[in-house]
Design a protein around this motif. Structure first.
Motif, short mmCIF file in Angstrom:
data_model
loop_
_atom_site.label_atom_id
_atom_site.label_comp_id
_atom_site.label_asym_id
_atom_site.label_seq_id
_atom_site.Cartn_x
_atom_site.Cartn_y
_atom_site.Cartn_z
N THR A 114 17.89 35.50 50.24
CA THR A 114 18.78 34.84 51.20
C THR A 114 18.76 35.56 52.53
OG1 THR A 114 20.19 34.13 49.38
CG2 THR A 114 21.13 34.02 51.58
N THR A 115 18.85 36.89 52.48
CA THR A 115 18.82 37.69 53.70
C THR A 115 17.48 37.54 54.40
OG1 THR A 115 20.34 39.27 52.71
CG2 THR A 115 19.14 39.99 54.65
N SER A 116 16.40 37.57 53.66
CA SER A 116 15.08 37.43 54.24
C SER A 116 14.90 36.05 54.86
CB SER A 116 14.00 37.65 53.18
OG SER A 116 14.06 38.96 52.69
N ALA A 117 15.36 35.02 54.18
CA ALA A 117 15.25 33.66 54.69
C ALA A 117 16.08 33.50 55.96
CB ALA A 117 15.69 32.66 53.64
N ARG A 118 17.26 34.08 55.97
CA ARG A 118 18.12 34.00 57.15
C ARG A 118 17.46 34.70 58.34
NH1 ARG A 118 22.99 36.95 56.09
NH2 ARG A 118 23.05 35.63 54.25
N GLY A 119 16.88 35.86 58.10
CA GLY A 119 16.19 36.59 59.16
C GLY A 119 14.99 35.82 59.69
N ARG A 120 14.24 35.20 58.80
CA ARG A 120 13.08 34.40 59.21
C ARG A 120 13.55 33.21 60.04
NH1 ARG A 120 10.09 30.14 58.74
NH2 ARG A 120 7.85 30.20 58.58
N ASP A 121 14.63 32.56 59.61
CA ASP A 121 15.17 31.42 60.35
C ASP A 121 15.59 31.82 61.76
OD1 ASP A 121 14.75 29.81 58.15
OD2 ASP A 121 16.86 29.79 57.53
N GLN A 122 16.17 32.99 61.89
CA GLN A 122 16.58 33.48 63.21
C GLN A 122 15.37 33.72 64.11
OE1 GLN A 122 18.92 36.90 62.16
NE2 GLN A 122 20.83 35.71 62.11
N VAL A 123 14.31 34.26 63.55
CA VAL A 123 13.09 34.51 64.32
C VAL A 123 12.46 33.19 64.75
CG1 VAL A 123 10.73 35.42 64.20
CG2 VAL A 123 12.64 36.76 63.31
N VAL A 124 12.38 32.25 63.83
CA VAL A 124 11.79 30.94 64.15
C VAL A 124 12.62 30.25 65.23
CG1 VAL A 124 11.33 28.61 63.25
CG2 VAL A 124 10.64 30.63 61.93
N ARG A 125 13.93 30.32 65.12
CA ARG A 125 14.81 29.72 66.13
C ARG A 125 14.58 30.36 67.50
NH1 ARG A 125 19.65 31.11 64.28
NH2 ARG A 125 19.28 29.79 62.50
N TRP A 126 14.49 31.69 67.52
CA TRP A 126 14.25 32.40 68.79
C TRP A 126 12.90 32.00 69.38
CZ3 TRP A 126 10.45 35.83 70.32
CH2 TRP A 126 10.66 36.44 71.55
N ARG A 127 11.86 31.96 68.54
CA ARG A 127 10.53 31.57 69.03
C ARG A 127 10.56 30.15 69.61
NH1 ARG A 127 5.73 34.00 67.08
NH2 ARG A 127 4.84 31.95 66.67
N CYS A 128 11.25 29.26 68.94
CA CYS A 128 11.36 27.88 69.41
C CYS A 128 12.07 27.83 70.77
CB CYS A 128 12.11 27.03 68.38
SG CYS A 128 12.17 25.29 68.80
N GLU A 129 13.16 28.56 70.90
CA GLU A 129 13.90 28.60 72.16
C GLU A 129 13.02 29.10 73.30
OE1 GLU A 129 17.24 31.08 71.31
OE2 GLU A 129 18.25 29.53 70.11
N GLN A 130 12.24 30.14 73.04
CA GLN A 130 11.36 30.69 74.06
C GLN A 130 10.32 29.67 74.50
OE1 GLN A 130 11.96 33.81 75.47
NE2 GLN A 130 13.76 33.47 74.21
N LEU A 131 9.77 28.95 73.54
CA LEU A 131 8.76 27.93 73.87
C LEU A 131 9.37 26.78 74.66
CD1 LEU A 131 6.85 27.97 70.47
CD2 LEU A 131 5.96 28.76 72.69
N VAL A 132 10.53 26.31 74.25
CA VAL A 132 11.19 25.21 74.96
C VAL A 132 11.52 25.64 76.39
CG1 VAL A 132 13.29 23.79 75.06
CG2 VAL A 132 12.06 24.06 72.90
N GLU A 133 12.02 26.85 76.56
CA GLU A 133 12.33 27.36 77.90
C GLU A 133 11.08 27.45 78.77
OE1 GLU A 133 14.49 31.03 77.71
OE2 GLU A 133 16.10 30.14 76.52
N SER A 134 9.92 27.57 78.14
CA SER A 134 8.66 27.67 78.88
C SER A 134 8.04 26.31 79.17
CB SER A 134 7.67 28.53 78.10
OG SER A 134 8.17 29.83 77.95
N GLY A 135 8.65 25.24 78.68
CA GLY A 135 8.16 23.92 78.98
C GLY A 135 7.59 23.13 77.82
N PHE A 136 7.67 23.66 76.62
CA PHE A 136 7.18 22.95 75.45
C PHE A 136 8.19 21.88 75.03
CE2 PHE A 136 4.54 26.58 75.39
CZ PHE A 136 3.47 26.35 74.54
N ALA A 137 7.69 20.73 74.59
CA ALA A 137 8.56 19.72 74.00
C ALA A 137 9.18 20.30 72.73
CB ALA A 137 7.76 18.46 73.68
N VAL A 138 10.37 19.88 72.41
CA VAL A 138 11.09 20.43 71.26
C VAL A 138 10.29 20.27 69.96
CG1 VAL A 138 13.17 20.25 69.85
CG2 VAL A 138 13.34 20.14 72.33
#
Length: 75
Positions: A5-29
């Motif tokens: 559960t802890t590992s999955a939560r940490g992975r989800d946080q990383v994926v969310r952060w990566r997605c946010e960075q890409l969207v801020e750079s101009g990527f479609a959601v």
């Protein structure tokens, strides 16, 4: 020792952060979400290409990780 559960939560946080960075750079959601989940992509290289004027979908194709059988991954 971490639980799954802890590992999955940490992975989800990383994926969310990566997605946010890409969207801020101009990527479609939708594209950002798919790419963010694939840790074989170099996030910084993708963002750098886009900052230099490359379209996000082309940047993804250029930096697509190779599959083990030699075929490129396509978004």
């Amino acid at each position: 020792m971490q639980t799954n559960t802890t590992s999955a939560r940490g992975r989800d946080q990383v994926v969310r952060w990566r997605c946010e960075q890409l969207v801020e750079s101009g990527f479609a959601v939708a594209l950002a979400t798919k790419v963010a989940e694939n840790t074989h992509y170099d996030l910084h290289a993708l963002i750098e290409l886009v900052e230099r004027g490359c379209q996000p979908d082309l940047a993804v194709r250029i930096l697509a990780p190779l599959e083990e059988n030699g075929a490129a991954w396509t978004p």
